[in-house]
Write a protein that holds these residues in place. Structure first.
Motif, PDB file in Angstrom:
ATOM      1  N   ILE A 618      -1.569-137.175 -70.089  1.00 55.05           N
ATOM      2  CA  ILE A 618      -0.904-136.180 -70.941  1.00 55.05           C
ATOM      3  C   ILE A 618       0.612-136.272 -70.777  1.00 55.05           C
ATOM      4  O   ILE A 618       1.376-136.212 -71.748  1.00 55.05           O
ATOM      5  N   ILE A 619       1.064-136.446 -69.529  1.00 58.99           N
ATOM      6  CA  ILE A 619       2.503-136.555 -69.266  1.00 58.99           C
ATOM      7  C   ILE A 619       3.084-137.783 -69.957  1.00 58.99           C
ATOM      8  O   ILE A 619       4.192-137.740 -70.505  1.00 58.99           O
ATOM      9  N   ASN A 620       2.329-138.873 -69.962  1.00 56.54           N
ATOM     10  CA  ASN A 620       2.797-140.092 -70.631  1.00 56.54           C
ATOM     11  C   ASN A 620       2.944-139.882 -72.131  1.00 56.54           C
ATOM     12  O   ASN A 620       3.803-140.482 -72.771  1.00 56.54           O
ATOM     13  N   GLU A 621       2.093-139.016 -72.695  1.00 54.48           N
ATOM     14  CA  GLU A 621       2.165-138.724 -74.131  1.00 54.48           C
ATOM     15  C   GLU A 621       3.302-137.747 -74.435  1.00 54.48           C
ATOM     16  O   GLU A 621       3.979-137.859 -75.440  1.00 54.48           O
ATOM     17  N   ASN A 622       3.477-136.755 -73.545  1.00 56.12           N
ATOM     18  CA  ASN A 622       4.490-135.722 -73.769  1.00 56.12           C
ATOM     19  C   ASN A 622       5.071-135.302 -72.421  1.00 56.12           C
ATOM     20  O   ASN A 622       4.506-134.460 -71.730  1.00 56.12           O
ATOM     21  N   TYR A 623       6.200-135.891 -72.076  1.00 60.29           N
ATOM     22  CA  TYR A 623       6.765-135.681 -70.747  1.00 60.29           C
ATOM     23  C   TYR A 623       7.175-134.228 -70.516  1.00 60.29           C
ATOM     24  O   TYR A 623       7.212-133.756 -69.384  1.00 60.29           O
ATOM     25  N   ASN A 624       7.465-133.498 -71.571  1.00 62.89           N
ATOM     26  CA  ASN A 624       7.936-132.121 -71.424  1.00 62.89           C
ATOM     27  C   ASN A 624       6.819-131.097 -71.285  1.00 62.89           C
ATOM     28  O   ASN A 624       7.079-129.892 -71.292  1.00 62.89           O
ATOM     29  N   ASN A 625       5.569-131.562 -71.176  1.00 54.86           N
ATOM     30  CA  ASN A 625       4.448-130.632 -71.019  1.00 54.86           C
ATOM     31  C   ASN A 625       4.394-130.146 -69.568  1.00 54.86           C
ATOM     32  O   ASN A 625       3.847-130.808 -68.690  1.00 54.86           O
ATOM     33  N   ILE A 626       4.967-128.970 -69.325  1.00 54.77           N
ATOM     34  CA  ILE A 626       5.087-128.438 -67.969  1.00 54.77           C
ATOM     35  C   ILE A 626       3.717-128.214 -67.322  1.00 54.77           C
ATOM     36  O   ILE A 626       3.518-128.476 -66.134  1.00 54.77           O
ATOM     37  N   LYS A 627       2.759-127.738 -68.112  1.00 53.40           N
ATOM     38  CA  LYS A 627       1.430-127.476 -67.551  1.00 53.40           C
ATOM     39  C   LYS A 627       0.777-128.754 -67.036  1.00 53.40           C
ATOM     40  O   LYS A 627       0.038-128.735 -66.053  1.00 53.40           O
ATOM     41  N   ALA A 628       1.059-129.871 -67.726  1.00 50.08           N
ATOM     42  CA  ALA A 628       0.495-131.147 -67.280  1.00 50.08           C
ATOM     43  C   ALA A 628       1.115-131.568 -65.939  1.00 50.08           C
ATOM     44  O   ALA A 628       0.416-132.078 -65.056  1.00 50.08           O
ATOM     45  N   HIS A 629       2.409-131.349 -65.772  1.00 54.31           N
ATOM     46  CA  HIS A 629       3.061-131.663 -64.490  1.00 54.31           C
ATOM     47  C   HIS A 629       2.471-130.804 -63.368  1.00 54.31           C
ATOM     48  O   HIS A 629       2.208-131.292 -62.271  1.00 54.31           O
ATOM     49  N   TRP A 630       2.286-129.531 -63.654  1.00 48.77           N
ATOM     50  CA  TRP A 630       1.701-128.607 -62.675  1.00 48.77           C
ATOM     51  C   TRP A 630       0.314-129.095 -62.256  1.00 48.77           C
ATOM     52  O   TRP A 630      -0.020-129.159 -61.064  1.00 48.77           O
ATOM     53  N   GLY A 631      -0.507-129.483 -63.245  1.00 46.58           N
ATOM     54  CA  GLY A 631      -1.852-129.962 -62.942  1.00 46.58           C
ATOM     55  C   GLY A 631      -1.842-131.287 -62.191  1.00 46.58           C
ATOM     56  O   GLY A 631      -2.643-131.509 -61.264  1.00 46.58           O
ATOM     57  N   TRP A 632      -0.926-132.172 -62.577  1.00 48.36           N
ATOM     58  CA  TRP A 632      -0.851-133.487 -61.922  1.00 48.36           C
ATOM     59  C   TRP A 632      -0.469-133.351 -60.455  1.00 48.36           C
ATOM     60  O   TRP A 632      -1.061-133.974 -59.572  1.00 48.36           O
ATOM     61  N   ILE A 633       0.509-132.507 -60.178  1.00 48.47           N
ATOM     62  CA  ILE A 633       0.957-132.317 -58.790  1.00 48.47           C
ATOM     63  C   ILE A 633      -0.159-131.683 -57.957  1.00 48.47           C
ATOM     64  O   ILE A 633      -0.405-132.090 -56.814  1.00 48.47           O
ATOM     65  N   ARG A 634      -0.861-130.710 -58.527  1.00 51.49           N
ATOM     66  CA  ARG A 634      -1.986-130.094 -57.793  1.00 51.49           C
ATOM     67  C   ARG A 634      -3.067-131.131 -57.500  1.00 51.49           C
ATOM     68  O   ARG A 634      -3.648-131.159 -56.407  1.00 51.49           O
ATOM     69  N   SER A 635      -3.352-131.986 -58.492  1.00 49.47           N
ATOM     70  CA  SER A 635      -4.379-133.018 -58.306  1.00 49.47           C
ATOM     71  C   SER A 635      -3.946-134.026 -57.246  1.00 49.47           C
ATOM     72  O   SER A 635      -4.752-134.440 -56.401  1.00 49.47           O
ATOM     73  N   CYS A 636      -2.646-134.413 -57.301  1.00 46.78           N
ATOM     74  CA  CYS A 636      -2.139-135.356 -56.298  1.00 46.78           C
ATOM     75  C   CYS A 636      -2.197-134.749 -54.896  1.00 46.78           C
ATOM     76  O   CYS A 636      -2.497-135.439 -53.912  1.00 46.78           O
ATOM     77  N   ALA A 637      -1.912-133.437 -54.803  1.00 48.37           N
ATOM     78  CA  ALA A 637      -2.011-132.772 -53.504  1.00 48.37           C
ATOM     79  C   ALA A 637      -3.446-132.805 -52.995  1.00 48.37           C
ATOM     80  O   ALA A 637      -3.695-133.014 -51.795  1.00 48.37           O
ATOM     81  N   ALA A 638      -4.399-132.638 -53.916  1.00 48.64           N
ATOM     82  CA  ALA A 638      -5.808-132.634 -53.516  1.00 48.64           C
ATOM     83  C   ALA A 638      -6.283-134.022 -53.095  1.00 48.64           C
ATOM     84  O   ALA A 638      -7.182-134.153 -52.251  1.00 48.64           O
TER      85      ALA A 638
END
Length: 682
Positions: A618-638
């Motif tokens: 999703i971030i690759n499609e739309n870098y400004n999608n804040i919710k996608a960044h939030w989800g990606w960081i949480r997933s990376c933490a997990a």
């Protein structure tokens, strides 16, 4: 002056003080620290001295000088009266300021750093002064009692002390600022009666303008429903910074000095750009930006009469749509007077003027309004007897007035005349035929199927013009919208099977049928009909796009996310083929939401690696999608992969230091690091 330092006033310490800040960032440095107000600071050319106004010794203010880094101010003026708005000259040797000494009015004065006075440079009143880059001219707002000079942007030439008025347009000017090269001035303009009180004053909503000092042409740089004022140019001259409350508070915004819309290769291309903006821009600011686009045609190509006249006609329509009727009428009059050889555009402007004037008292006296409109349109027909396009448009407009008045029979007659007398004016004739059928339907309430053939005649006769055939098909569907569910469904079935060979109409009928099932809380039947449409009429692209989007939303409502995502992804792959800007926006928004929903489901089910990949997509499609960044960081933490996040964001910020999304992502990543390691990070 060289762009390296910013001097400003702030009341953060309880009263107004002067602060200094490097343009590259860092800590704000307190220059003054006094219980009296210090304000209106100006920095010398060498960045070493600050001039400002202080009330520490005089309640009305005096001019003070203070060396950068020093806490010892030097009082430059001691006049017991009004001294304000000091401005260092480009060479740093002289200060321009306002004072009411001798004249009793705010006027321009000069004073050297040694205290030698010169002035007054003006005698009738002046405010908001600023130096030209070469120090030979001063721009200011005149307060002359003469109406043609009052509140006007004016220019004082220092060598001969002559004053000229630069902006002669209606309204109030304020806050001028020279472009760095001296070729122009940006300023604030209160030029539209936005509060509808019949006057142009500082109670109206201002906007930013730029004037070219050679040609004296004024270009409007901003336009919105919010305040936009106090412009100043960047050091490079590429941007104009200004204050606006469009975000709720007054914040700093920027607009390109050349305007929002760049100069095209030709006037025709500039006009095409404006038409593109009108069709594709979305949101509350869209109509205001579109106005700027049409203004840019005459702004960049003032001698291209044809394009300028067409732009003026459309510009009036846009002002009218926003409720600025007086401004619309001004634009139409200016177009008629400025481009008399462009008879078709001028004729259309005259029609719009007649309509607008007559509409102004429609609610008070409909008979008088109709009489004025028909008289004016008849006059236009006589004046433009050699222009068939204007004649057809005036005749159709008279039909519109008769229809609105309620004389439906006469209106039908006028519409019929247009189609029979001016068949070569295809667009106007097509609309007249459509209005004729529509108006006759108003007069004769009967079986809707009796009107279908009349609308189809419009489709057949004008099939090369997509607008009115499309409107006719949509009108056919609307014939049945007031029927109850059972009757409407029966009517749509009959319509579909009666005209199956007319594929555009058949596809629209299925679309309405699917919507009807959904409205009646029968979503499974709606899904079946949508799918039937998609499978049966793949060549009906516009209807198919709408059907796929509506079916995708239906799947989302039924929690069938994968099916919705598949349809939205199909639409997104054909993004450029979607004509409707609104539909493109909705597809992008819903696809983002659908993909986020899928990724969140993966995360909730502890499929962290798959969730990480989904959020990253999703971030690759739309870098400004804040919710996608939030989800990606949480997933990376997990998954224990926060290091990748940190590296990615740091590299992005290295390439783009001002990227706030990357800064947010890095900050959030470091918060998760802190939670893992139990120590404070940067």
């Amino acid at each position: 002056p060289d762009g390296s330092w910013l001097v400003f006033t702030s009341d953060r310490n309880g009263n107004e003080d002067i602060f200094l800040k490097s343009s590259t960032g860092g800590v704000d440095s307190l220059v003054t620290d006094h219980t009296a107000a210090d304000y209106h600071a100006s920095l010398s050319a060498d960045n070493k001295t600050i001039a400002y106004v202080s009330r520490r010794d005089d309640a009305r203010g005096d001019i003070y000088l203070q060396k950068r880094g020093s806490k010892e101010p030097e009082r430059l003026t001691t006049y017991r009266g009004y001294d304000d708005q000091p401005k260092f000259s480009p060479d740093g040797e002289t200060i321009l300021f306002l004072s009411d000494r001798e004249t009793g009015l705010s006027n321009l004065w000069l004073i050297t750093l040694e205290g030698q006075l010169s002035g007054p440079l003006t005698t009738e009143g002046a405010v908001n002064p600023c130096w030209s880059p070469n120090g030979e001219e001063i721009a200011f707002i005149s307060l002359s009692p003469e109406p043609e000079k009052n509140n006007r942007l004016s220019l004082l030439s220092l060598p001969d002390r002559s004053v000229s008025v630069l902006d002669t347009g209606p309204g109030v000017d304020a806050f001028p600022s020279f472009l760095p090269g001296g070729e122009g001035i940006v300023f604030t303009k209160f030029g539209m009666d936005t509060n509808a009180d019949g006057e142009l004053n500082t109670e109206d909503t201002p906007y930013i303008c730029r004037i070219n000092l050679e040609s004296k042409t004024v270009q409007q740089l901003t336009f919105s429903q919010h305040w936009e004022y106090m412009p100043t140019c960047s050091y490079t001259g590429d941007e104009v910074f200004y204050l606006s409350n469009k975000g709720g508070n007054f914040d700093l915004y920027a607009v390109p000095t050349a305007g929002v819309f760049p100069k095209a290769q030709s006037a025709r291309r500039q006009l095409q750009l404006a038409r593109w903006a009108e069709k594709n821009l979305l949101g509350r600011e869209a109509p205001y930006l579109t106005i700027l686009a049409y203004q840019s045609v005459a702004g960049f190509f003032p001698d291209e009469d044809s394009s300028c006249a067409q732009a003026g006609l459309r510009l009036g329509h846009l002002y009218k749509r926003l409720g600025y009727s007086k401004r619309a009428e001004e634009v139409w009059r200016r177009t008629i007077e400025g481009y008399p050889e462009e008879t078709t555009s001028s004729g259309f402007c005259e029609i719009q003027l007649v309509n607008s004037t007559a509409e102004s008292f429609w609610h008070l006296d409909r008979r008088k309004s109709l009489r004025e409109a028909l008289t004016g349109l008849e006059r236009i027909k006589n004046s433009y007897s050699d222009d068939g396009t204007v004649l057809a448009a005036a005749l159709k407009a008279s039909g519109d007035w008769l229809r609105d008045y309620g004389d439906l029979e006469a209106a039908v007659g006028r519409y019929r005349e247009v189609a029979s007398l001016f068949p070569e004016e295809v667009d106007i004739a097509a609309e007249a035929e459509f209005r004729r059928v529509e108006t006759r339907l108003q007069a004769e309430i009967g079986d809707p199927f009796g009107e279908v053939e009349d609308y189809l005649a419009v489709v057949d006769r004008y099939q090369e013009r997509s607008l009115w055939p499309d409107s006719a098909r949509a009108a056919i569907i609307r014939l049945f919208e007031q029927q109850d569910f059972e009757k409407k469904l029966a009517s749509l079935n009959k319509l579909f099977y009666s005209y199956r060979e007319r594929k555009p109409l058949a596809a629209l009928t299925l679309l309405e049928m699917a919507r009807t099932f959904v409205e009646q809380a029968r979503p499974s039947l709606g899904v079946d009909v949508y799918q039937r449409l998609i499978n049966s009429y793949p060549e009906q692209e516009k209807t198919l796009q709408v059907a796929k989007f509506e079916l995708a939303k239906l799947h989302l409502n039924l929690s069938q996310v994968p099916e919705a995502t598949r349809l939205l992804s199909e639409l997104y792959q054909q993004f450029e083929k979607i004509e409707s800007a609104s539909l493109r926006y909705q597809v992008e928004k819903e696809l983002s939401g659908s993909l986020l929903s899928e990724a969140e489901t993966l995360f909730s089910n502890s499929n962290y690696l798959e969730a990480q990949m989904s959020f990253e997509k999703i971030i690759n499609e739309n870098y400004n999608n804040i919710k996608a960044h939030w989800g990606w960081i949480r997933s990376c933490a997990a998954t224990g992969d926060l290091g990748s996040c940190e590296t990615t964001y740091r590299e992005r910020l290295k390439d783009e230091p001002g990227n706030d999304v990357a800064r947010y992502g890095l900050g959030l990543t470091l918060v998760f690091h802190f939670q893992e390691e139990g120590k404070i990070s940067d």
